[in-house]
Design a protein around this motif. Structure first.
Motif, PDB file in Angstrom:
ATOM      1  N   THR A  34      29.780  12.868 -40.939  1.00 42.46           N
ATOM      2  CA  THR A  34      30.948  12.239 -40.308  1.00 42.46           C
ATOM      3  C   THR A  34      31.007  10.740 -40.588  1.00 42.46           C
ATOM      4  O   THR A  34      32.082  10.152 -40.607  1.00 42.46           O
ATOM      5  N   GLY A  35      29.833  10.122 -40.831  1.00 41.35           N
ATOM      6  CA  GLY A  35      29.832   8.698 -41.183  1.00 41.35           C
ATOM      7  C   GLY A  35      30.604   8.453 -42.471  1.00 41.35           C
ATOM      8  O   GLY A  35      31.291   7.429 -42.621  1.00 41.35           O
ATOM      9  N   ALA A  36      30.515   9.409 -43.397  1.00 43.21           N
ATOM     10  CA  ALA A  36      31.244   9.284 -44.665  1.00 43.21           C
ATOM     11  C   ALA A  36      32.748   9.253 -44.418  1.00 43.21           C
ATOM     12  O   ALA A  36      33.505   8.646 -45.194  1.00 43.21           O
ATOM     13  N   MET A  37      33.212   9.877 -43.337  1.00 43.14           N
ATOM     14  CA  MET A  37      34.646   9.887 -43.045  1.00 43.14           C
ATOM     15  C   MET A  37      35.106   8.503 -42.566  1.00 43.14           C
ATOM     16  O   MET A  37      36.175   8.030 -42.953  1.00 43.14           O
ATOM     17  N   TYR A  38      34.294   7.852 -41.720  1.00 48.73           N
ATOM     18  CA  TYR A  38      34.622   6.476 -41.297  1.00 48.73           C
ATOM     19  C   TYR A  38      34.543   5.528 -42.492  1.00 48.73           C
ATOM     20  O   TYR A  38      35.352   4.610 -42.624  1.00 48.73           O
ATOM     21  N   ARG A  39      33.562   5.753 -43.366  1.00 49.25           N
ATOM     22  CA  ARG A  39      33.444   4.927 -44.570  1.00 49.25           C
ATOM     23  C   ARG A  39      34.646   5.150 -45.495  1.00 49.25           C
ATOM     24  O   ARG A  39      35.186   4.201 -46.076  1.00 49.25           O
ATOM     25  N   ILE A  89      31.932   4.400 -51.241  1.00 49.51           N
ATOM     26  CA  ILE A  89      31.816   4.203 -49.791  1.00 49.51           C
ATOM     27  C   ILE A  89      30.430   3.746 -49.360  1.00 49.51           C
ATOM     28  O   ILE A  89      30.195   3.492 -48.186  1.00 49.51           O
ATOM     29  N   ARG A  90      29.482   3.646 -50.297  1.00 49.64           N
ATOM     30  CA  ARG A  90      28.108   3.221 -49.957  1.00 49.64           C
ATOM     31  C   ARG A  90      27.864   1.755 -50.269  1.00 49.64           C
ATOM     32  O   ARG A  90      26.744   1.279 -50.137  1.00 49.64           O
ATOM     33  N   THR A  91      28.863   1.025 -50.722  1.00 51.39           N
ATOM     34  CA  THR A  91      28.636  -0.370 -51.091  1.00 51.39           C
ATOM     35  C   THR A  91      28.413  -1.220 -49.832  1.00 51.39           C
ATOM     36  O   THR A  91      28.877  -0.877 -48.748  1.00 51.39           O
ATOM     37  N   VAL A 101      36.363  -0.443 -38.214  1.00 47.69           N
ATOM     38  CA  VAL A 101      37.212   0.749 -38.252  1.00 47.69           C
ATOM     39  C   VAL A 101      36.756   1.765 -37.205  1.00 47.69           C
ATOM     40  O   VAL A 101      37.569   2.361 -36.499  1.00 47.69           O
ATOM     41  N   ALA A 102      35.430   1.926 -37.088  1.00 46.13           N
ATOM     42  CA  ALA A 102      34.883   2.959 -36.196  1.00 46.13           C
ATOM     43  C   ALA A 102      35.024   2.604 -34.725  1.00 46.13           C
ATOM     44  O   ALA A 102      34.959   3.482 -33.866  1.00 46.13           O
ATOM     45  N   THR A 103      35.213   1.320 -34.394  1.00 48.83           N
ATOM     46  CA  THR A 103      35.392   0.946 -32.988  1.00 48.83           C
ATOM     47  C   THR A 103      36.868   0.954 -32.587  1.00 48.83           C
ATOM     48  O   THR A 103      37.208   0.589 -31.465  1.00 48.83           O
ATOM     49  N   VAL A 107      41.551   5.441 -34.255  1.00 54.82           N
ATOM     50  CA  VAL A 107      40.876   6.023 -35.420  1.00 54.82           C
ATOM     51  C   VAL A 107      39.953   7.155 -34.978  1.00 54.82           C
ATOM     52  O   VAL A 107      39.964   8.249 -35.547  1.00 54.82           O
ATOM     53  N   ARG A 108      39.165   6.895 -33.937  1.00 59.44           N
ATOM     54  CA  ARG A 108      38.207   7.914 -33.501  1.00 59.44           C
ATOM     55  C   ARG A 108      38.933   9.193 -33.079  1.00 59.44           C
ATOM     56  O   ARG A 108      38.502  10.289 -33.399  1.00 59.44           O
ATOM     57  N   GLU A 109      40.047   9.050 -32.366  1.00 66.02           N
ATOM     58  CA  GLU A 109      40.796  10.233 -31.940  1.00 66.02           C
ATOM     59  C   GLU A 109      41.171  11.092 -33.153  1.00 66.02           C
ATOM     60  O   GLU A 109      40.991  12.306 -33.159  1.00 66.02           O
ATOM     61  N   GLU A 132      26.419  15.604 -38.717  1.00 69.31           N
ATOM     62  CA  GLU A 132      25.625  14.442 -38.299  1.00 69.31           C
ATOM     63  C   GLU A 132      26.476  13.193 -38.162  1.00 69.31           C
ATOM     64  O   GLU A 132      27.473  13.040 -38.871  1.00 69.31           O
ATOM     65  N   GLY A 133      26.089  12.330 -37.204  1.00 71.22           N
ATOM     66  CA  GLY A 133      26.833  11.099 -36.981  1.00 71.22           C
ATOM     67  C   GLY A 133      26.269  10.300 -35.825  1.00 71.22           C
ATOM     68  O   GLY A 133      25.049  10.124 -35.714  1.00 71.22           O
ATOM     69  N   ARG A 134      27.188   9.787 -34.978  1.00 73.26           N
ATOM     70  CA  ARG A 134      26.765   8.973 -33.831  1.00 73.26           C
ATOM     71  C   ARG A 134      27.181   9.608 -32.500  1.00 73.26           C
ATOM     72  O   ARG A 134      26.602   9.307 -31.464  1.00 73.26           O
ATOM     73  N   ASP A 135      28.225  10.450 -32.549  1.00 73.13           N
ATOM     74  CA  ASP A 135      28.785  10.996 -31.299  1.00 73.13           C
ATOM     75  C   ASP A 135      28.989  12.502 -31.389  1.00 73.13           C
ATOM     76  O   ASP A 135      29.818  13.059 -30.690  1.00 73.13           O
ATOM     77  N   ILE A 136      28.227  13.169 -32.259  1.00 72.66           N
ATOM     78  CA  ILE A 136      28.410  14.620 -32.434  1.00 72.66           C
ATOM     79  C   ILE A 136      27.850  15.367 -31.224  1.00 72.66           C
ATOM     80  O   ILE A 136      28.498  16.274 -30.696  1.00 72.66           O
ATOM     81  N   THR A 137      26.658  14.961 -30.767  1.00 70.06           N
ATOM     82  CA  THR A 137      26.029  15.667 -29.634  1.00 70.06           C
ATOM     83  C   THR A 137      26.763  15.406 -28.324  1.00 70.06           C
ATOM     84  O   THR A 137      26.646  16.191 -27.386  1.00 70.06           O
ATOM     85  N   ASP A 178      22.543  -5.239 -36.571  1.00 66.55           N
ATOM     86  CA  ASP A 178      23.911  -5.648 -36.215  1.00 66.55           C
ATOM     87  C   ASP A 178      24.860  -4.458 -36.198  1.00 66.55           C
ATOM     88  O   ASP A 178      25.689  -4.322 -35.299  1.00 66.55           O
ATOM     89  N   ARG A 179      24.761  -3.603 -37.216  1.00 63.55           N
ATOM     90  CA  ARG A 179      25.686  -2.464 -37.280  1.00 63.55           C
ATOM     91  C   ARG A 179      25.450  -1.514 -36.101  1.00 63.55           C
ATOM     92  O   ARG A 179      26.398  -1.063 -35.459  1.00 63.55           O
ATOM     93  N   ASP A 180      24.174  -1.245 -35.788  1.00 64.20           N
ATOM     94  CA  ASP A 180      23.887  -0.366 -34.647  1.00 64.20           C
ATOM     95  C   ASP A 180      24.410  -0.973 -33.350  1.00 64.20           C
ATOM     96  O   ASP A 180      24.931  -0.260 -32.495  1.00 64.20           O
TER      97      ASP A 180
HETATM   98  O1  C5P Z   1      26.054   7.375 -40.876  1.00 62.57           O
HETATM   99  P1  C5P Z   1      26.629   6.176 -41.595  1.00 62.57           P
HETATM  100  O2  C5P Z   1      25.726   4.988 -41.552  1.00 62.57           O
HETATM  101  O3  C5P Z   1      27.118   6.481 -42.968  1.00 62.57           O
HETATM  102  O4  C5P Z   1      27.923   5.820 -40.735  1.00 62.57           O
HETATM  103  C1  C5P Z   1      28.763   4.766 -41.116  1.00 62.57           C
HETATM  104  C2  C5P Z   1      29.477   4.218 -39.896  1.00 62.57           C
HETATM  105  O5  C5P Z   1      30.417   5.152 -39.413  1.00 62.57           O
HETATM  106  C3  C5P Z   1      28.609   3.865 -38.703  1.00 62.57           C
HETATM  107  O6  C5P Z   1      28.050   2.569 -38.836  1.00 62.57           O
HETATM  108  C4  C5P Z   1      29.611   3.930 -37.561  1.00 62.57           C
HETATM  109  O7  C5P Z   1      30.367   2.732 -37.513  1.00 62.57           O
HETATM  110  C5  C5P Z   1      30.547   5.034 -37.996  1.00 62.57           C
HETATM  111  N1  C5P Z   1      30.284   6.339 -37.386  1.00 62.57           N
HETATM  112  C6  C5P Z   1      30.791   6.592 -36.130  1.00 62.57           C
HETATM  113  N2  C5P Z   1      30.683   7.841 -35.578  1.00 62.57           N
HETATM  114  C7  C5P Z   1      30.082   8.832 -36.255  1.00 62.57           C
HETATM  115  C8  C5P Z   1      29.539   8.579 -37.543  1.00 62.57           C
HETATM  116  C9  C5P Z   1      29.638   7.314 -38.063  1.00 62.57           C
HETATM  117  O8  C5P Z   1      31.341   5.687 -35.499  1.00 62.57           O
HETATM  118  N3  C5P Z   1      30.029  10.057 -35.720  1.00 62.57           N
END
Ligand code: C5P
Length: 221
Positions: A34-39, A89-91, A101-103, A107-109, A132-137, A178-180
């Motif tokens: 799912t992170g790849a989708m935000y990227r 998307i990995r740069t 974008v993710a905050t 977008v999240r909706e 896998e991601g940040r808010d899947i569980t 910082d990103r976390d």
């Molecule tokens: O997992 P990855 O590092 O590729 O995720 C990239 C970014 O996507 C995270 O830093 C976060 O901002 C966002 N993200 C998110 N929710 C998820 C997965 C990723 O907000 N479920």
């Protein structure tokens, strides 16, 4: 319905993506990053010259941009239209901008809606999915068969990312931490929610991490 839904969250640098792919391959089910989708959305907006701070414009793109996620864990793909953007998307510039974008809650909706649709489709096709991601569980799939939080000490996470990026530990520390911190504003992935099993990979290598996750899946299915 017998489908195996495995939800895996965690901060950056835990080995989450590579471990999740290997777990999906071992289980013979699909895989969604799912992170790849935000990227991908970040890349798309930058490519089109959309101001990432224009929240409604970015949320509109989230709804309509032509994203196609390939969910075979042996060869996952990320495309917009007919363009392969898996590498783009990995740069570091996308990594630095993706939290903006993710905050964005609009977008999240939209991306959560797409993630649920994709997971349902892939699971119906293959018998299950590892997402896998940040808010899947907690948000995307709180009813998943198995829910895992992959953690690792800050030292271990920074060392792994530094290896991947071939940058110094000091520069990587700033990026990872910082990103976390920014991502934590909209998703809770530093501690496990109720019913979520923590897998700490600080002292595990790749194979050990895969085994540990597969053991939790076996236990929970
Ligand atoms: O997992 P990855 O590092 O590729 O995720 C990239 C970014 O996507 C995270 O830093 C976060 O901002 C966002 N993200 C998110 N929710 C998820 C997965 C990723 O907000 N479920």
């Amino acid at each position: 319905d017998g489908l195996l839904i495995v939800a895996i969250d965690g901060p950056s640098g835990t080995g989450k993506s590579s471990v999740s792919k290997a777990v999906a391959t071992a289980l013979g089910i699909g895989y969604l990053d799912t992170g790849a989708m935000y990227r991908a959305l970040t890349w798309w907006c930058v490519d089109r010259g959309i101001d990432l701070h224009d929240r409604s414009a970015v949320a509109r793109e989230a709804q309509t941009f032509p994203l196609a996620m390939g969910t075979d864990p042996a060869a996952p793909t990320v495309q917009v239209g007919d363009r392969d953007i898996a590498a783009a998307i990995r740069t570091p510039s996308v990594s630095a901008a993706v939290s903006d974008v993710a905050t964005n809650l609009g977008v999240r909706e939209q991306l959560i809606r797409r993630q649920r649709e994709l997971m349902a489709r892939v699971a119906a096709e293959t018998g299950g999915v590892v997402a896998e991601g940040r808010d899947i569980t907690t948000v995307v799939a709180p009813d998943a068969t198995v829910r895992i939080l992959m953690t690792a000490s800050e030292e271990a996470r920074i060392a792994r990312r530094a290896g991947e990026l071939a940058s110094t530990a000091a520069a990587t520390r700033a990026q990872v931490v910082d990103r976390d911190r920014r991502d934590s504003a909209v998703a809770s992935f530093m501690t496990a929610a109720d019913g979520v099993v923590t897998v700490d990979t600080s002292h595990l290598d790749f194979d050990g991490s895969v085994k540990a996750v597969l053991a939790v899946v076996d236990e929970g299915r």
